[in-house]
Scaffold this motif. Structure first.
Motif, PDB file in Angstrom:
ATOM      1  N   ARG A 234     -10.253   1.974  11.705  1.00  0.00           N
ATOM      2  CA  ARG A 234     -10.254   1.443  13.071  1.00  0.00           C
ATOM      3  C   ARG A 234     -10.040   2.552  14.093  1.00  0.00           C
ATOM      4  O   ARG A 234      -9.453   3.593  13.795  1.00  0.00           O
ATOM      5  CB  ARG A 234      -9.142   0.410  13.242  1.00  0.00           C
ATOM      6  CG  ARG A 234      -9.425  -0.936  12.622  1.00  0.00           C
ATOM      7  CD  ARG A 234      -8.296  -1.891  12.911  1.00  0.00           C
ATOM      8  NE  ARG A 234      -7.976  -1.972  14.336  1.00  0.00           N
ATOM      9  CZ  ARG A 234      -6.979  -2.700  14.846  1.00  0.00           C
ATOM     10  NH1 ARG A 234      -6.185  -3.393  14.041  1.00  0.00           N
ATOM     11  NH2 ARG A 234      -6.768  -2.717  16.133  1.00  0.00           N
ATOM     12  N   GLU A 235     -10.508   2.314  15.316  1.00  0.00           N
ATOM     13  CA  GLU A 235     -10.160   3.209  16.411  1.00  0.00           C
ATOM     14  C   GLU A 235      -8.695   2.949  16.765  1.00  0.00           C
ATOM     15  O   GLU A 235      -8.312   1.812  17.050  1.00  0.00           O
ATOM     16  CB  GLU A 235     -11.050   2.945  17.620  1.00  0.00           C
ATOM     17  CG  GLU A 235     -10.754   3.867  18.792  1.00  0.00           C
ATOM     18  CD  GLU A 235     -11.687   3.626  19.967  1.00  0.00           C
ATOM     19  OE1 GLU A 235     -11.426   4.208  21.039  1.00  0.00           O
ATOM     20  OE2 GLU A 235     -12.656   2.856  19.811  1.00  0.00           O
ATOM     21  N   LEU A 268      -3.129  10.728  10.513  1.00  0.00           N
ATOM     22  CA  LEU A 268      -4.316   9.888  10.364  1.00  0.00           C
ATOM     23  C   LEU A 268      -5.516  10.729   9.940  1.00  0.00           C
ATOM     24  O   LEU A 268      -6.307  10.312   9.079  1.00  0.00           O
ATOM     25  CB  LEU A 268      -4.611   9.159  11.671  1.00  0.00           C
ATOM     26  CG  LEU A 268      -5.865   8.272  11.682  1.00  0.00           C
ATOM     27  CD1 LEU A 268      -5.727   7.133  10.671  1.00  0.00           C
ATOM     28  CD2 LEU A 268      -6.116   7.715  13.083  1.00  0.00           C
ATOM     29  N   GLN A 269      -5.664  11.905  10.520  1.00  0.00           N
ATOM     30  CA  GLN A 269      -6.772  12.778  10.142  1.00  0.00           C
ATOM     31  C   GLN A 269      -6.684  13.163   8.668  1.00  0.00           C
ATOM     32  O   GLN A 269      -7.697  13.171   7.953  1.00  0.00           O
ATOM     33  CB  GLN A 269      -6.764  14.029  11.016  1.00  0.00           C
ATOM     34  CG  GLN A 269      -7.187  13.778  12.451  1.00  0.00           C
ATOM     35  CD  GLN A 269      -7.072  15.027  13.305  1.00  0.00           C
ATOM     36  OE1 GLN A 269      -6.310  15.946  13.019  1.00  0.00           O
ATOM     37  NE2 GLN A 269      -7.849  15.068  14.381  1.00  0.00           N
ATOM     38  N   ALA A 270      -5.470  13.464   8.194  1.00  0.00           N
ATOM     39  CA  ALA A 270      -5.291  13.817   6.787  1.00  0.00           C
ATOM     40  C   ALA A 270      -5.631  12.646   5.876  1.00  0.00           C
ATOM     41  O   ALA A 270      -6.250  12.819   4.821  1.00  0.00           O
ATOM     42  CB  ALA A 270      -3.857  14.280   6.546  1.00  0.00           C
ATOM     43  N   LEU A 271      -5.239  11.435   6.276  1.00  0.00           N
ATOM     44  CA  LEU A 271      -5.579  10.240   5.498  1.00  0.00           C
ATOM     45  C   LEU A 271      -7.088  10.044   5.422  1.00  0.00           C
ATOM     46  O   LEU A 271      -7.640   9.713   4.362  1.00  0.00           O
ATOM     47  CB  LEU A 271      -4.938   9.004   6.131  1.00  0.00           C
ATOM     48  CG  LEU A 271      -3.420   8.843   6.003  1.00  0.00           C
ATOM     49  CD1 LEU A 271      -2.958   7.637   6.822  1.00  0.00           C
ATOM     50  CD2 LEU A 271      -3.004   8.662   4.540  1.00  0.00           C
ATOM     51  N   ARG A 272      -7.758  10.228   6.551  1.00  0.00           N
ATOM     52  CA  ARG A 272      -9.216  10.026   6.589  1.00  0.00           C
ATOM     53  C   ARG A 272      -9.953  11.075   5.759  1.00  0.00           C
ATOM     54  O   ARG A 272     -10.923  10.751   5.059  1.00  0.00           O
ATOM     55  CB  ARG A 272      -9.686  10.033   8.042  1.00  0.00           C
ATOM     56  CG  ARG A 272      -9.311   8.768   8.798  1.00  0.00           C
ATOM     57  CD  ARG A 272      -9.633   8.845  10.275  1.00  0.00           C
ATOM     58  NE  ARG A 272      -9.580   7.529  10.898  1.00  0.00           N
ATOM     59  CZ  ARG A 272      -9.682   7.315  12.206  1.00  0.00           C
ATOM     60  NH1 ARG A 272      -9.841   8.344  13.033  1.00  0.00           N
ATOM     61  NH2 ARG A 272      -9.641   6.076  12.691  1.00  0.00           N
ATOM     62  N   GLY A 283     -19.659  10.340  -5.484  1.00  0.00           N
ATOM     63  CA  GLY A 283     -21.056  10.765  -5.445  1.00  0.00           C
ATOM     64  C   GLY A 283     -22.049   9.683  -5.106  1.00  0.00           C
ATOM     65  O   GLY A 283     -23.227   9.785  -5.451  1.00  0.00           O
ATOM     66  N   ILE A 284     -21.615   8.633  -4.419  1.00  0.00           N
ATOM     67  CA  ILE A 284     -22.502   7.510  -4.120  1.00  0.00           C
ATOM     68  C   ILE A 284     -22.990   7.538  -2.677  1.00  0.00           C
ATOM     69  O   ILE A 284     -24.182   7.435  -2.403  1.00  0.00           O
ATOM     70  CB  ILE A 284     -21.786   6.169  -4.405  1.00  0.00           C
ATOM     71  CG1 ILE A 284     -21.395   6.092  -5.879  1.00  0.00           C
ATOM     72  CG2 ILE A 284     -22.665   4.991  -4.008  1.00  0.00           C
ATOM     73  CD1 ILE A 284     -20.535   4.899  -6.219  1.00  0.00           C
ATOM     74  N   ALA A 285     -22.067   7.701  -1.716  1.00  0.00           N
ATOM     75  CA  ALA A 285     -22.405   7.639  -0.293  1.00  0.00           C
ATOM     76  C   ALA A 285     -22.730   9.020   0.255  1.00  0.00           C
ATOM     77  O   ALA A 285     -22.269  10.043  -0.256  1.00  0.00           O
ATOM     78  CB  ALA A 285     -21.243   7.029   0.482  1.00  0.00           C
ATOM     79  N   THR A 286     -23.539   9.048   1.318  1.00  0.00           N
ATOM     80  CA  THR A 286     -23.814  10.293   2.021  1.00  0.00           C
ATOM     81  C   THR A 286     -22.630  10.613   2.921  1.00  0.00           C
ATOM     82  O   THR A 286     -21.797   9.750   3.228  1.00  0.00           O
ATOM     83  CB  THR A 286     -25.074  10.167   2.885  1.00  0.00           C
ATOM     84  OG1 THR A 286     -24.823   9.218   3.945  1.00  0.00           O
ATOM     85  CG2 THR A 286     -26.267   9.710   2.054  1.00  0.00           C
ATOM     86  N   PHE A 287     -22.566  11.850   3.409  1.00  0.00           N
ATOM     87  CA  PHE A 287     -21.453  12.219   4.277  1.00  0.00           C
ATOM     88  C   PHE A 287     -21.526  11.455   5.602  1.00  0.00           C
ATOM     89  O   PHE A 287     -20.483  11.115   6.166  1.00  0.00           O
ATOM     90  CB  PHE A 287     -21.439  13.720   4.545  1.00  0.00           C
ATOM     91  CG  PHE A 287     -20.215  14.173   5.297  1.00  0.00           C
ATOM     92  CD1 PHE A 287     -18.974  14.161   4.699  1.00  0.00           C
ATOM     93  CD2 PHE A 287     -20.316  14.583   6.625  1.00  0.00           C
ATOM     94  CE1 PHE A 287     -17.835  14.556   5.389  1.00  0.00           C
ATOM     95  CE2 PHE A 287     -19.191  14.986   7.318  1.00  0.00           C
ATOM     96  CZ  PHE A 287     -17.939  14.979   6.702  1.00  0.00           C
ATOM     97  N   ALA A 293     -17.433   5.263   7.567  1.00  0.00           N
ATOM     98  CA  ALA A 293     -16.521   4.441   6.749  1.00  0.00           C
ATOM     99  C   ALA A 293     -15.064   4.777   7.001  1.00  0.00           C
ATOM    100  O   ALA A 293     -14.188   3.927   6.826  1.00  0.00           O
ATOM    101  CB  ALA A 293     -16.857   4.610   5.264  1.00  0.00           C
ATOM    102  N   VAL A 294     -14.780   6.018   7.411  1.00  0.00           N
ATOM    103  CA  VAL A 294     -13.386   6.405   7.649  1.00  0.00           C
ATOM    104  C   VAL A 294     -13.022   6.398   9.125  1.00  0.00           C
ATOM    105  O   VAL A 294     -11.936   6.845   9.508  1.00  0.00           O
ATOM    106  CB  VAL A 294     -13.070   7.793   7.047  1.00  0.00           C
ATOM    107  CG1 VAL A 294     -13.287   7.782   5.544  1.00  0.00           C
ATOM    108  CG2 VAL A 294     -13.876   8.894   7.716  1.00  0.00           C
ATOM    109  N   GLY A 295     -13.920   5.874   9.976  1.00  0.00           N
ATOM    110  CA  GLY A 295     -13.537   5.646  11.370  1.00  0.00           C
ATOM    111  C   GLY A 295     -14.042   6.631  12.397  1.00  0.00           C
ATOM    112  O   GLY A 295     -13.577   6.625  13.542  1.00  0.00           O
TER     113      GLY A 295
END
Length: 332
Positions: A234-235, A268-272, A283-287, A293-295
């Motif tokens: 979330r933002e 929060l940045q470290a968590l993301r 190895g499934i999703a692109t960057f 996905a991480v906000g």
């Protein structure tokens, strides 16, 4: 011949004993043997324990030393194996810091591997200097030795006659470096080739994970951490978070930093970034997909943040840690 003493300790990781021993013992031997030239050993390595008795390694294998520390009259280099259980080590052998300090004062070089930095710090030789060790013990080390400047991303550090290295295999990086420092680059290169080891690794940041920080006693900040972890994508409005906790934003930031050593934003940045690491390893999703996905919406910003915290570009990280799953050896 350079005389080396490897100090094995209670519950040392066996690799931190035998890794340096093998590298230093084989310097000048194995390459020459393979090249068909006379062997010219460069190091004379002795394994010592405090009392000369077997060393109980962390995997419960007993390692037989050559001698006790009292039998070491002179040494050019002391290498301290891992010392995770520092309190028990000091309880059983309180003379160890003084023994290390004595030989340092006599001109010996002293190096620590992994949590061996705890014992090195006990000598006082690291006060006012920087140090490194395994990333998982960084918080414990900082709390115990506030006068030492911890640089937890470094693979190893050289202070002239004092050295620290990061976790376990970083002791091999340091051992190669010591071959180079004492005997020159060609000798180190030959050792690296014969032992099939990479040279010049600089950071352990790619290996570090961020499980969160829970070793504090502030329940309000624990609630704030839980909220950030639950609402990772979330933002985040920090004013709103502060109101939810019935505290001012200024007080929230002050107490958060006091409890965790980080600001709410950096936490929060470290968590993301940690979540992004996990998704890259799958190895499934692109960057780009992971960024959303991480906000984050700004892919360029998150890529720079990822590089700053891990030391690797996203593609490099995925290749390094998801490589066998995504690109099996021999598949291309």
């Amino acid at each position: 011949m350079i005389h080396v003493t490897i100090l094995g300790l209670y519950n040392s990781m066996a690799t931190t004993v035998f890794g340096p021993m093998d590298i230093l013992n084989q310097a000048g031997r194995l390459w020459n043997r393979l090249a068909g030239t006379p062997r010219t050993p460069l190091f004379d390595v002795t394994l010592a324990s405090a009392d000369g008795k077997p060393i109980r390694s962390v995997n419960r294998v007993e390692i037989m030393p050559h001698c006790s520390i009292e039998q070491i009259s002179h040494t050019d280099l002391i290498i301290i194996a891992s010392a995770t259980y520092i309190d028990k080590i000091l309880e059983q052998n309180p003379e160890l810091p003084g023994w290390i300090r004595h030989h340092y004062d006599q001109g010996a070089h002293v190096a620590s591997i992994c949590t061996g930095a705890f014992l090195l710090a006990e000598t006082g030789l690291l006060d006012g200097r920087s140090a490194t060790l395994h990333w998982g013990f960084a918080d414990r080390f900082k709390a115990r030795y506030p006068n030492v400047r911890l640089q937890q991303d470094r693979i190893f550090i050289d202070h002239g006659r004092l050295y620290c290295s990061a976790g376990v295999t970083a002791g091999m990086d340091l051992s190669l470096y010591l071959v180079e420092k004492f005997c020159g680059r060609p000798a180190a290169t030959k050792s690296a080739k014969t032992m099939v080891l990479a040279m010049d690794r600089e950071s352990q940041a790619p290996f570090r994970c961020f499980p969160g920080i829970t070793d504090h006693t502030d329940p309000l900040i624990a609630r704030a951490q839980q909220w950030l972890e639950t609402n990772l994508a979330r933002e985040v409005n920090y004013d709103e978070l502060a109101r939810t906790l019935r505290i001012s934003r200024r007080s929230l930031e002050r107490r958060f930093k006091q409890a965790t050593g980080m600001t709410p934003l950096s936490y929060l940045q470290a968590l993301r970034v940690e979540k992004a690491r996990q998704l890259l390893e799958e190895g499934i999703a692109t960057f780009s997909e992971i960024t959303y996905a991480v906000g984050y919406e700004d892919i360029s910003f998150f890529r720079k943040l990822f590089i700053r915290l891990t030391g690797l570009r996203p593609k490099e990280y995925q290749k390094k840690f998801a490589g066998y799953a995504v690109h099996p050896p021999g598949s291309q």
